[in-house]
Design a protein around this motif. Sequence first.
Motif: not given
Length: 292
Positions: A118-121, A128, A132, A162, A194-195
Amino acid sequence: MSHDKAILTCALTGVLTNPKQHPVPVTPAQMAQQARDAFNAGAAVMHVHLRMQQEGLGHLPSWEPDVAEAVVAAIRAACPGVIINLTTGVIGPDIGGPAACIRRVRPEIAACNAGSLNYLKLKDDGQWAWPPMVFDNPVDKVQRFLAVMEECGVHPEFECFDVGIVRSVGMYVKAGLLKPGMGRPEYNFVMGVASGMPCDADLLALLPRYLCEDALWQSTLIGRQEIWPVHQRTAELGGMLRSGLEDTFYLPDGSRAGGNGELIEALARCAARAGRAVASPAEARALLGLAP
């Protein structure tokens, strides 16, 4: 496993950074000049993203094989013996663009994004930074990329965002996805998304225990000046080192980098403080198991 020689990789330019706002190279000539500065500072490997060449569109990625050929040829001419590491990251199942670029330029290395994220910021106000999204890299997609790399004699660099992705690479190797002739298993610990994994020296020190046998590893650290103590820890732990304008605009003292050369000079100082010499391109090829 510790290695006396440190391979330095320069990530010359990134994704979506607007060249009108930040000094990132876009054209073949700009990429070659920045690569030469990094090469002179000790970078044996150039990690290459491709951007659209039309005026006003230089912040957008390109998967045109002609663009790839022009950029890579310019870098190779400016940096004799340099190792090219080509990006491959795309959203969705269609890998036709990256595959066409790999087949055209035959890089020594290509990124192989080894798992989904999940590529989030999030912005300070709780909104956001972008909608997302999932950076999707299921096993089928990884296998198709590896098949193209095997076809073209390209070494995969497994990008790990990760801890679970780090562990997955060992399963890929055990399952026979890394074919003979594709070099040693190479992990890239990407820290600072960030994620994904945070840019944390304590976490970094734990990750090498999850590598498969005979593997090399490097760290990609995304952020500002806080990344530099973690670069130093990478050097001390025997990892390979990467920086460049894709990953940061900031030098260890917090000042803005004027270009990629300054960032690679700072990486070389990290290696020196850890008592490690910088690997030449020929030494890097030997360490990675690439053809001379």
